[in-house]
Each structure stands twice: as C-alpha cells, then as structure tokens.
Design a protein around this motif. Structure first.
Motif, PDB file in Angstrom:
ATOM      1  N   VAL A 187       0.845  -1.188   0.000  1.00 55.67           N
ATOM      2  CA  VAL A 187       0.000   0.000   0.000  1.00 55.67           C
ATOM      3  C   VAL A 187       0.882   1.241   0.000  1.00 55.67           C
ATOM      4  O   VAL A 187       1.772   1.385   0.838  1.00 55.67           O
ATOM      5  CB  VAL A 187      -0.938  -0.008   1.219  1.00 55.67           C
ATOM      6  N   ASP A 188       0.650   2.137  -0.959  1.00 52.18           N
ATOM      7  CA  ASP A 188       1.461   3.343  -1.084  1.00 52.18           C
ATOM      8  C   ASP A 188       0.864   4.436  -0.202  1.00 52.18           C
ATOM      9  O   ASP A 188      -0.206   4.971  -0.500  1.00 52.18           O
ATOM     10  CB  ASP A 188       1.496   3.786  -2.551  1.00 52.18           C
ATOM     11  N   THR A 189       1.543   4.756   0.901  1.00 49.95           N
ATOM     12  CA  THR A 189       1.048   5.761   1.845  1.00 49.95           C
ATOM     13  C   THR A 189       1.649   7.140   1.599  1.00 49.95           C
ATOM     14  O   THR A 189       1.394   8.058   2.375  1.00 49.95           O
ATOM     15  CB  THR A 189       1.366   5.325   3.289  1.00 49.95           C
ATOM     16  N   ARG A 190       2.441   7.284   0.538  1.00 48.82           N
ATOM     17  CA  ARG A 190       3.084   8.568   0.286  1.00 48.82           C
ATOM     18  C   ARG A 190       2.096   9.572  -0.288  1.00 48.82           C
ATOM     19  O   ARG A 190       1.153   9.208  -0.985  1.00 48.82           O
ATOM     20  CB  ARG A 190       4.272   8.369  -0.661  1.00 48.82           C
ATOM     21  N   LYS A 191       2.350  10.854  -0.009  1.00 48.01           N
ATOM     22  CA  LYS A 191       1.472  11.928  -0.450  1.00 48.01           C
ATOM     23  C   LYS A 191       1.923  12.436  -1.825  1.00 48.01           C
ATOM     24  O   LYS A 191       3.113  12.592  -2.079  1.00 48.01           O
ATOM     25  CB  LYS A 191       1.479  13.080   0.559  1.00 48.01           C
ATOM     26  N   TYR A 192       0.942  12.710  -2.689  1.00 42.48           N
ATOM     27  CA  TYR A 192       1.232  13.131  -4.048  1.00 42.48           C
ATOM     28  C   TYR A 192       0.755  14.559  -4.276  1.00 42.48           C
ATOM     29  O   TYR A 192      -0.359  14.938  -3.876  1.00 42.48           O
ATOM     30  CB  TYR A 192       0.547  12.200  -5.051  1.00 42.48           C
ATOM     31  N   LEU A 193       1.631  15.352  -4.922  1.00 39.88           N
ATOM     32  CA  LEU A 193       1.259  16.698  -5.327  1.00 39.88           C
ATOM     33  C   LEU A 193       0.374  16.630  -6.559  1.00 39.88           C
ATOM     34  O   LEU A 193      -0.664  17.281  -6.654  1.00 39.88           O
ATOM     35  CB  LEU A 193       2.515  17.527  -5.607  1.00 39.88           C
ATOM     36  N   LEU A 194       0.812  15.809  -7.549  1.00 38.19           N
ATOM     37  CA  LEU A 194       0.019  15.482  -8.721  1.00 38.19           C
ATOM     38  C   LEU A 194      -0.143  13.971  -8.757  1.00 38.19           C
ATOM     39  O   LEU A 194       0.295  13.269  -7.860  1.00 38.19           O
ATOM     40  CB  LEU A 194       0.705  16.000  -9.993  1.00 38.19           C
ATOM     41  N   SER A 195      -0.745  13.446  -9.813  1.00 38.39           N
ATOM     42  CA  SER A 195      -0.987  12.006  -9.894  1.00 38.39           C
ATOM     43  C   SER A 195       0.300  11.201  -9.967  1.00 38.39           C
ATOM     44  O   SER A 195       0.316  10.021  -9.624  1.00 38.39           O
ATOM     45  CB  SER A 195      -1.851  11.692 -11.117  1.00 38.39           C
ATOM     46  N   PHE A 196       1.405  11.838 -10.400  1.00 36.37           N
ATOM     47  CA  PHE A 196       2.668  11.115 -10.533  1.00 36.37           C
ATOM     48  C   PHE A 196       3.836  11.813  -9.837  1.00 36.37           C
ATOM     49  O   PHE A 196       4.952  11.305  -9.843  1.00 36.37           O
ATOM     50  CB  PHE A 196       3.013  10.932 -12.019  1.00 36.37           C
ATOM     51  N   VAL A 197       3.638  12.969  -9.252  1.00 35.84           N
ATOM     52  CA  VAL A 197       4.694  13.723  -8.569  1.00 35.84           C
ATOM     53  C   VAL A 197       4.422  13.676  -7.070  1.00 35.84           C
ATOM     54  O   VAL A 197       3.380  14.139  -6.602  1.00 35.84           O
ATOM     55  CB  VAL A 197       4.754  15.186  -9.047  1.00 35.84           C
ATOM     56  N   ARG A 198       5.364  13.119  -6.322  1.00 35.08           N
ATOM     57  CA  ARG A 198       5.209  13.021  -4.874  1.00 35.08           C
ATOM     58  C   ARG A 198       5.784  14.255  -4.196  1.00 35.08           C
ATOM     59  O   ARG A 198       6.704  14.892  -4.709  1.00 35.08           O
ATOM     60  CB  ARG A 198       5.916  11.772  -4.351  1.00 35.08           C
ATOM     61  N   TRP A 199       5.251  14.565  -3.031  1.00 34.26           N
ATOM     62  CA  TRP A 199       5.807  15.661  -2.247  1.00 34.26           C
ATOM     63  C   TRP A 199       7.253  15.385  -1.876  1.00 34.26           C
ATOM     64  O   TRP A 199       8.081  16.300  -1.837  1.00 34.26           O
ATOM     65  CB  TRP A 199       4.974  15.875  -0.982  1.00 34.26           C
ATOM     66  N   LYS A 200       7.571  14.115  -1.636  1.00 33.39           N
ATOM     67  CA  LYS A 200       8.942  13.747  -1.302  1.00 33.39           C
ATOM     68  C   LYS A 200       9.890  14.090  -2.446  1.00 33.39           C
ATOM     69  O   LYS A 200      11.002  14.578  -2.230  1.00 33.39           O
ATOM     70  CB  LYS A 200       9.013  12.251  -0.984  1.00 33.39           C
ATOM     71  N   ASP A 201       9.449  13.830  -3.708  1.00 31.54           N
ATOM     72  CA  ASP A 201      10.280  14.156  -4.873  1.00 31.54           C
ATOM     73  C   ASP A 201      10.521  15.663  -4.968  1.00 31.54           C
ATOM     74  O   ASP A 201      11.624  16.101  -5.306  1.00 31.54           O
ATOM     75  CB  ASP A 201       9.619  13.650  -6.150  1.00 31.54           C
ATOM     76  N   VAL A 202       9.484  16.434  -4.665  1.00 32.05           N
ATOM     77  CA  VAL A 202       9.634  17.897  -4.716  1.00 32.05           C
ATOM     78  C   VAL A 202      10.637  18.354  -3.668  1.00 32.05           C
ATOM     79  O   VAL A 202      11.496  19.214  -3.940  1.00 32.05           O
ATOM     80  CB  VAL A 202       8.268  18.577  -4.506  1.00 32.05           C
ATOM     81  N   LEU A 203      10.557  17.781  -2.466  1.00 28.61           N
ATOM     82  CA  LEU A 203      11.483  18.170  -1.403  1.00 28.61           C
ATOM     83  C   LEU A 203      12.915  17.762  -1.733  1.00 28.61           C
ATOM     84  O   LEU A 203      13.860  18.512  -1.469  1.00 28.61           O
ATOM     85  CB  LEU A 203      11.048  17.532  -0.080  1.00 28.61           C
ATOM     86  N   VAL A 204      13.087  16.569  -2.334  1.00 34.57           N
ATOM     87  CA  VAL A 204      14.431  16.116  -2.687  1.00 34.57           C
ATOM     88  C   VAL A 204      15.044  17.011  -3.754  1.00 34.57           C
ATOM     89  O   VAL A 204      16.252  17.312  -3.726  1.00 34.57           O
ATOM     90  CB  VAL A 204      14.376  14.646  -3.178  1.00 34.57           C
ATOM     91  N   SER A 205      14.222  17.449  -4.699  1.00 34.21           N
ATOM     92  CA  SER A 205      14.740  18.289  -5.786  1.00 34.21           C
ATOM     93  C   SER A 205      14.741  19.775  -5.442  1.00 34.21           C
ATOM     94  O   SER A 205      15.140  20.608  -6.275  1.00 34.21           O
ATOM     95  CB  SER A 205      13.894  18.074  -7.056  1.00 34.21           C
TER      96      SER A 205
END
Length: 353
Positions: A27-45
């Motif tokens: 089960v994917d519990t991560r939060k998404y900004l868009l349907s394919f962009v995660r908040w975690k990816d935004v923070l890492v970049s």
C-alpha cells in the motif's frame, strides 16, 4: 480494477497461461502533489530549484536581462532531476527509477558481500583476545542466526526456531459462505495456537521444479526411440530455463514458531518446541474441511539452509537451485584428494552448515 484496457480477471488468466504470477504491491502511503509527482520528490529536488532561482536573481542583480532562454537553462537541471524521480520501475510501480537503479545499486556496491566465521569461538571471545586488531565481522552477528541443527534455527538472542511450509488455497473460486467458513476456521486456529512466538511470512522464491524434472527423467530413462529422447532432453532444458528465469517466482507461505532457551534447558525446550510444532502442523492440516485442504511440512536442516540462502542472495539461489547440477562419482589422485580434503575442512569451519 483495470490495468490499462485489461481487466484484473483477464490479466490473471493470461499470466496463469504464461506460467507467471503478479506480485502484489505494498500500500502506497506517500502523499502526491500530482498524480505522478510526490511531495517527497519535490522536497528532494528543492535544492536544485533554489539554486536555479538564486542564479536568476544573481543575473538580475548583475543587470543581465532575464529572458525565456535564461529561465530554461536555469530550470532544466531541476526539471530533469524531477522527471527522473517520477520514472517508475516497470513492474513494481511503487518504486522509483532513482531508488531502484541508483540508490539501491550504490548501497549494494558498498555492502559487504563476503562473511566468514570460525566455529567454536564467539565474537565476544574473539574481540577480547584480539584487542587493538581490526575487528572481523562474523556472519552470525550479521544474520542473527548462530547455528542450524535438529531442524531448527538457533538465533543469537537464544531462541530456537522451527519453520513450517504451508500450502495455499484459491479463495477466488469459493462462494461467500465458503469464504466465511474459511476465515472462521482461521480465527479458531489462531486462538488455539500453542503458547509460543508465532510468525506468518509470505516469501517469494525461485520456482523449484526439481521433483518434476526427476519424475520426467525417471519416466524417460529407458526410452529407446531417439526422437523421444531428444524431445525429453529439450523439455528438461525448457524446465531448467523456467527455473532460472527471473520473471518466474513462487510465493511460499511459512509459519515460524520459536521459544527462548538457556544452556541449562536447551534439550527440554527443543523437545517442547518439537511437540508444539507437530501440534501446530496437525492443526493446520485439520483446519479446513470439504474440498479445501492445507498441507504442511516441517523444514529440515537442508531446507532451512536453502531458505535463508534464498532470502540473502536471491539471484544466485535462483541459478544454483537448478536440478541439472548433479554430482557424479569421480576418481582422483592422492594429491588431488588431499587438496579437496583440505578445502572441505576449511569450508566446514567457514560455512554455517
């Protein structure tokens, strides 16, 4: 549930015909900004984004006109990195390309891959004897398992562990009343379990067709027809390739029961654990009735070793489990025999079993 234009039932039937299974995703519990962009990816970049904005600000302070070309050049590294973070594994959609191909690969390259130990001396004794010397990591400390004997794992925290391999049933073919009866029987089974630590594990392992291949070999051993012998050989090669295929796995279910022990009551605990395991095995096989039936098997020393080997090094276990690797009697000279004997003695001291 749909996978593209293919329903789950159609996909499952197609995979069954191809001899494959589909591994379920966590089960994917991560939060998404868009349907394919995660908040975690935004923070890492985010550092690249801040760097791009900083460069544009410096250019503005220097009197350089900000145009679309400058903006594209500054933001390209951030956009490319963000796109890389959104690329997913082709089969396991909840794992990103960066995590799978870069982060995990880097961790694998840095990871220690060779562990040796000497039987008899524990790490505590060896540390006290070799103060000031470089510490040698012991495989028993790494795995948490100090020995395999009497069809048990002996762990470093003084527990004896037995493992039962359990068959499975297909609930998708049962009616609602049958499902309710199965779940009720499972609830009763859990309530009646022995007073010991119990774990239930589902482990993906390489497909093992060894018994099936031996059956084919026995059936065709006395075949005189050349064409049939060639056909049999090609079929065995096909079965061997199935075993070695990375896309072919079996999902095996295990019940793990353990008890703590001390050096004084080791044999007593071993007897109690053996009794509890047999009771548990009987409860498993008598849990269901009618057309549904579960089978269980208590793993022996060799099977316990193969299980832990598969969990540690899946890819090599996938290759080495092939049924065509058979030992044949050979005649060797005295010097070769002495070399082989020395190597065997060394392996006895450096291998866990």
């Amino acid at each position: 549930m749909l996978y593209g234009n293919e329903s789950a039932a159609v996909r499952r039937e197609r995979l069954r015909q191809e001899g494959k299974i589909e591994l379920p995703l966590n089960v994917d519990t991560r939060k998404y900004l868009l349907s394919f962009v995660r908040w975690k990816d935004v923070l890492v970049s985010l550092p690249l984004l801040i760097a791009a904005i900083t460069v544009l600000y410096i250019l503005y302070q220097m009197g350089i006109k900000i145009n679309s070309q400058n903006v594209i050049i500054c933001f390209t590294p951030w956009v490319v990195f963000l796109v890389l973070l959104t690329i997913q594994h082709p089969d396991r959609k909840n794992i990103s390309f960066l995590e799978h191909r870069i982060v995990w690969r880097a961790k694998y390259n840095r990871r220690q891959k060779l562990f040796t130990y000497s039987k008899g001396d524990s790490m505590n004794n060896s540390k006290s004897k070799s103060k000031g010397k470089k510490e040698i990591k012991d495989i028993r400390d790494q795995l948490g398992i100090s020995n395999i004997y009497s069809d048990c794992y002996e762990t470093n925290d003084k527990r004896l562990v037995k493992v039962i391999k359990v068959s499975s049933i297909n609930l998708s073919l049962s009616t609602r009343s049958e499902e309710e009866a199965i779940y009720k029987a499972y609830e009763t089974f859990l309530n009646d379990c022995p007073e010991a630590t119990l774990q239930i594990n589902l482990i993906a392992q390489p497909v093992n067709l060894k018994n099936y291949a031996l059956y084919i070999k026995e059936k065709t051993a006395n075949e005189q027809d050349t064409a049939k012998r060639l056909l049999s050989k090609s079929y065995l090669d096909f079965v061997s390739n199935i075993e070695k295929s990375r896309n072919m796995v079996s999902r095996n279910r295990y019940l793990i029961i353990s008890r703590p022990f001390t050096e004084q009551n080791r044999e007593k605990v071993l007897d109690e654990l053996d009794r509890d395991t047999k009771i548990l095995l009987s409860q498993i096989e008598n849990m269901l009735g009618g057309r549904y039936q579960l089978k269980g098997k208590i793993l022996n020393n060799e099977e316990l070793h193969n299980l832990i080997y598969t969990c540690i090094d899946y890819e090599n276990a996938q290759v080495n489990m092939g049924f065509l690797n058979t030992s044949l009697p050979v005649t060797v000279g005295e010097q070769t025999y002495n070399e082989m004997k020395a190597r065997w003695e060394k392996e006895k001291m450096e291998k866990i079993i």
